[in-house]
Write a protein that holds these residues in place. Sequence first.
Motif, PDB file in Angstrom:
ATOM      1  N   SER A 120       0.847  -1.192   0.000  1.00  0.00           N
ATOM      2  CA  SER A 120       0.000   0.000   0.000  1.00  0.00           C
ATOM      3  C   SER A 120       0.885   1.246   0.000  1.00  0.00           C
ATOM      4  N   ARG A 178      -3.250   0.988  -3.730  1.00  0.00           N
ATOM      5  CA  ARG A 178      -2.690  -0.357  -3.724  1.00  0.00           C
ATOM      6  C   ARG A 178      -1.627  -0.459  -4.807  1.00  0.00           C
ATOM      7  N   LEU A 219      -3.609  -7.840   0.719  1.00  0.00           N
ATOM      8  CA  LEU A 219      -2.473  -6.981   1.040  1.00  0.00           C
ATOM      9  C   LEU A 219      -1.394  -7.765   1.776  1.00  0.00           C
ATOM     10  N   TYR A 235      -5.410   0.181   5.963  1.00  0.00           N
ATOM     11  CA  TYR A 235      -6.006  -1.144   6.120  1.00  0.00           C
ATOM     12  C   TYR A 235      -7.448  -1.137   6.630  1.00  0.00           C
TER      13      TYR A 235
END
Length: 453
Positions: free
Chosen positions: A90, A100, A312, A371
């Motif tokens: 990220s 992203r 992620l 997040y």
Amino acid sequence: MAAHEADVIIVGAGISGLIAARTVLAAGLTPLILEADERVGGRILTEEVLPGLPVEIGAQWIGDTHHRMFALADELGVETYPQYDEGETSYELAGAPVLRQNDFHRRFGNELTELTKVLRLLDELAAEVPPEAPWRAPRAEEWDAITAGAWYDGQGLSPVARTLLEICTVGILAVPTVEVSFLHLLFTIQTCGVTAELFAESEGGAQTTRFVGGTAEIPNRLAALVESHLVLDAPVQEIEHTADSVTVRCRGGRVARGRRVIVAISPMLAGRIMYDPPLSGYRDQLTQRMPNSAAMKAFFVYDEPFWRTDGLNGQLISDVGPARMSNDTCLPGDDHGVILMFLEGEQARTHGHWSQEERRAALTAELVRHYGDKAARPVAYVDGEWGSRQWTRGCYNANCGPLVWTTYGSALAEPIGVIHWASTDTATQWSAYMEGAVEAGERAAREVIEALS
């Protein structure tokens, strides 16, 4: 108080000192390690944030080309496992929103191409620097007269590329690039191979592998091998030296006598010891100019690694901060999710003065940006800063500013009579890493063994 007697006195029980002790012991000489702290490990420190959940306040990873460390772990029976690296990173850079990895690459592909060209140029220039004597590089005087930051600024990079380069470099040096000479940056790259091995976290990088049970398993098991030759809580204050002997005096009145001494602590800390007779001004001027860097780590523990479900990898890169980078540091076989956030250079200096509550709140806000709301609900938090630790005073390496290598560099590892120097900062392979600490300890031990044989 009766004096301890040994062939070789070793100051410091970090990896360099422990390796040196084991090596001279194997050669039939008697070592004595004097450690100022109440523990071994130096810049390695493993703490449990929850029962059975260790985290690394200090050194954490080894890389694919850290052959000495892999061999040492195998010998000591310490198992390793790969750093988690699946999913997207990220990004939050240059005023752009949080993106992203794939979106970031699509948006800033040209800027990343610029950056790749500069990294390749750094590799080409670093290849001209002899790691055992950087001051002998063909363009050493030119490169040592400017900072790494000034050289970066002269490459015509876009804001995104320049910011990425700064973040990655500070992640290695733990100081802003305006504080280190360009020659020192090239030396660092040369001792570690190429920029890809420094900056990458995937195959070939410097942060690919971790230790089962925590990094402290390495120094703890080394210490067990030389336990009868180890004294803790023994800060060395003075080293008296003659042509063939040393007398080492510690706080509290403890005295040790030997034939040689290996000072296995950072150059800055080595410079705080009194020497009788005094060392040359040349050596002292060097240690005045090699300050320890600034770094701290903060760990957030969650019930699960929820970011993995979102595709992620737990890594972020941000110029908003407070942390510039993060890592997924979950343990195999444990259900908890663990995110490590790095504060290095100016971030460590600034936020190290904040209260833990203020730090945690600011870092939590950053995690939420990357997040989502789940990041706001950790079950545990711990952080650790190194500049205030009495027997370390900074982490994780020492750096040379402009004109230090070309003026004083030859004094870094050169023995002075019966005094030898060993710490990762003196290594010529993977300097500032655990791999370099092993190399430095082995090199100093060989010097002593040869001198006493």
